[in-house]
Scaffold this active site. Sequence first.
Site, mmCIF file in Angstrom:
data_model
loop_
_atom_site.group_PDB
_atom_site.id
_atom_site.type_symbol
_atom_site.label_atom_id
_atom_site.label_comp_id
_atom_site.label_asym_id
_atom_site.label_seq_id
_atom_site.Cartn_x
_atom_site.Cartn_y
_atom_site.Cartn_z
ATOM 1 C CD GLN B 213 -45.042 37.596 9.121
ATOM 2 O OE1 GLN B 213 -46.220 37.285 8.922
ATOM 3 N NE2 GLN B 213 -44.324 37.029 10.078
ATOM 4 C CE LYS B 236 -42.503 33.719 9.875
ATOM 5 N NZ LYS B 236 -42.764 33.541 11.301
#
Lengths: 152, 420
Positions: B213, B236
């Site tokens: 993240q 991501k």
Amino acid sequence: MDLDSLYQEIILDHYRSPHHAGLREPYEAEVHHVNPTCGDEITLRVHLDGDPDNLIVTDVSYDAEGCSISQAAASVMTDLVIGQPVDKAFAAHEAFLELMQGRGQVEPDEEVLEDGIAFAGVAKFPARIKCALLSWMAFKDATAQVATKEEA
Amino acid sequence: MSELTGLLPGLEVIRKDFPILERRLSGDLPLVYLDSANTSQKPQVVIDTMVDHLERHNANVARAMHQLGAESSAAFEEARDKVARFLNAPSRDEVIFAKNASEALNLVANTMAWAGPLEVKAGDRVVITEMEHHSNIVPWQLLTERKGAELRWFGLTDDGHLDLSNIDELITENTKVVALTWVSNMLGTVNPIAEIARRAHEVGAVVVVDASQAAPQLPVDVQAVDADFLAFTGHKVTGPTGIGVLWGRTELLDQLPPFLGGGEMITTVTMEKSTYAGIPHKFEAGTPPIVEAVGLGAAVDYLTEIGLENIHRHEQAVTGYLLDGLATIGGVSVLGPTDPAQRGGAVSFEIAGIHPHDVAQTLDAGGIAVRAGHHCAKPAHKRFGVQSSTRASSYLYTTPAEIDALIEGINYTKKYFKVT
């Protein structure tokens, strides 16, 4: 997507005031089922009575955490199976399973499924079918465990 | 809301880079995509780079003695260079391609089970945290269970930070590994990696950072944070699925035994015994995800071009706006820090009386994509006494107008379920 076809008023009513909720004595089997993708959980107990050839589902009690669909399905299921012979309860499970797996093409039989017909719209939302089936799977599992014990 | 400071300049131009943002959903509704912490959308340059590779340069890498093989190998290795620059890695050979972050983390946890200088033995300790994604919990549980080692973890404070009050008790002489996430996928918390790494190194422990993240939204400098291993996933960071990265210090990667055996990871093979290639190839058995690596190279170049500092500022501005919006709705409680300066762009929340599944379903009917569930962080949910949550996560293409749509959608959801 039409939300109202999923969230029928009957479903929301059962969600807000679930029938037969809570864990009760006596019981012959207790199971704990989890929906691993969303984390919904149910602890379910069954109490069967009667002679081994004709067992009656005397009580189904449960403690469930989950979405409106899974909570309402548990409530409707207990209405359908409590007081019924096991084979009739299993027949209701079969009918409900057929409805859920029917992609919205199956016409539900109100005689068999009663309030369960409100779940017809769920079949069009693939991600929610497992929510509706969680409590039924737990019931089938617990009841089969008791039946096996009785036979032994 | 163009007066919101910190937004990326030319946001509308950036949005045009992402073709999917033009999608109309059922009912001719525009897509409001707030699930980027789950997977990010892909810019045209990544799509085009991958198509071009498949249309013009496709061949296996390293083992094809022809022009296409040379082109494909060059593109694949160039992707490694790009990732090395993206991470400020001291050496390109420290960049190992895996299939995702989970595999990258498993590579480390798995090879530390085997005999060697880095072996985790019975009585050793591995320290993780309560806010980890399952992919940074389960591999360490497997390792410690197999080896009779001890697994301990940092708990969390009520406001969603790591509880470092017992750090001296947790990180001891027995500690061989400290594995933690840089940014929580559920709480959004940004952890003080450099500080924890310093403490871990004092006892000689290896620091493994899950940057899944962090890499999309923060400048990641492996030297500045002083990590030993760092993992992230391609999809991501606007890249494709099927490609992840493990970065590790050369001297540590050299000390680890191979992970998977097969083609490309050997120097020579006889029926009795094999010797192994040096890094990075030692850890890349079999035909790698070639076009995925090439796509990832384009993705990290795209992010670098826009600037990770700028993306971080944008995320903070949008997240602050989202937190302000959620604060206006009764019955909504946010999990994790409420100060946007201390967090990333994923905001998990609860709405009293409505299950997250029902929230997500109702928002989806309005074209708004969020995630509902435990987000592969069950222990973190349990810590805050919740079974699941709804998570809205923004990215560099998210606009304040999309946040407005979410807030309106939540208000509608409350009305729909008759919750006040």
